[in-house]
Design a protein around this motif. Structure first.
Motif: not given
Ligand SMILES: [Zn+2]
Length: 329
Positions: A253-276
């Motif tokens: 929740r803090s990560y979301w608040k500090e990156t998405v809510q803080a910047t008022a972004a309307q589109l979030v694209i998760p990355i770094h989820w794949d088995d590298f």
């Protein structure tokens, strides 16, 4: 006596079976099917800001004239290689991935940090694409060890602002996701083959790309500094969720608040989820449960997104996507 032997045998079989089942469970990954419909479509025209993704946090962002690449990691050595073998950039895999994405030039290669899954190919990729390598002193040492000259390397720091074509790129030092493996710095030119442990972290950076056609924040490692993005506005956030599924709900929740809510972004694209550890010519899988739990992080992020009216989408592999903001779900 024979009864004792039989009981011992039975106990051994039960222990072995439990160990095998546990190993299968830990090395399996959450299914990707729940997210298929979240995947962004390939762009139909080549105008505007275009992004391409190649797994982990390897991205290109371009406007048709200027191309910025992040990380440039394509070798993706297997777990067996990572744990037991010296690592070298896999030139065939690098060429194949660049050909797949039809990427033949970049103006700059910004590297998040110096772990292998971000930086190990950076010297080769910067050399191949004619890009200047931009990263920490540790990343610069990967560049030097990989044969780049000083004029092809620029050491970046928190607060730097760089102009490339119509892009203005702001550098933010942000923490690596908690408990990083191989902390420390790379203090000498690192020439492959090198061990996994040689790819020490160095500083970790997030990147804000301001462009007349959009503002894009790239957060390649899942952690935050409270208040850091308070003055930043972004339309799109590429948000690392690597290892986020193992973090408590408060952290997410803090990560979301500090990156998405803080910047008022309307589109979030998760990355770094794949088995590298899987090559890009095989279907992508989520990181195994041993390391992460994509389902846990996605479930929580999608709840937060719904509350805030923010869209969450995933990138397809290698194909260009136009970075316009879709309607929130
Ligand atoms: Zn890392």
């Amino acid at each position: 006596m024979r009864r004792t032997v039989r009981i011992g045998l039975l106990a051994t079989i039960i222990v072995l079976a439990t160990v095998i089942l546990l190993a299968i469970e830990l090395f399996s990954s959450p299914p990707l099917t729940p997210y298929t419909e979240l995947t962004l479509p390939a762009s139909e025209q080549d105008s505007g800001l275009q992004a391409q993704w190649f797994g982990v946090s390897t991205l290109t962002i371009g406007d048709g004239e200027t191309t910025v690449m992040i990380d440039g990691f394509f070798s993706r050595p297997s777990w067996l290689s990572l744990l037991f073998m010296p690592l070298s950039p896999d030139l065939a895999r690098i060429d194949a991935a660049l050909a797949l994405g039809q990427v033949d030039k970049a103006d700059a290669l910004f590297v998040a940090h110096s772990h292998h899954d971000h930086a190990m190919d950076s010297a080769v990729v910067a050399g191949t694409l004619g890009a200047r390598l931009m990263g920490s002193e540790s990343t610069a040492n990967i560049g030097r060890g990989g044969g780049l000259g000083e004029d092809q390397i620029r050491v970046i720091q928190h607060g730097d602002i760089l102009n490339l074509g119509q892009f203005e790129i702001r550098i933010f030092e942000t923490p690596h996701s908690p408990d990083p493996v191989t902390p420390g710095t790379i203090d000498q030119p690192l020439t492959p083959p090198a061990r996994l442990a040689d790819y020490r972290l160095g500083e970790n950076y997030s990147f804000l790309l301001n462009h007349p056609q959009g503002r894009i924040l790239i957060v390649p490692s899942a952690h935050y500094v409270p208040g850091l993005f308070q003055e930043v506005q972004a339309d799109v956030v590429f948000l690392s969720i690597g290892l986020l599924g193992k973090q408590p709900g408060d952290f997410i929740r803090s990560y979301w608040k500090e990156t998405v809510q803080a910047t008022a972004a309307q589109l979030v694209i998760p990355i770094h989820w794949d088995d590298f550890s899987r090559p890009l010519d095989q279907p992508l899988q989520a990181l195994p449960y041993l390391l992460d739990d994509m389902e846990a992080s996605m479930t929580q992020l999608m709840e937060l997104a719904q509350t805030d009216g923010v869209a969450i989408r995933l990138m397809p592999l290698a194909v260009p996507v136009q970075l316009t903001t879709p309607e929130a779900p």
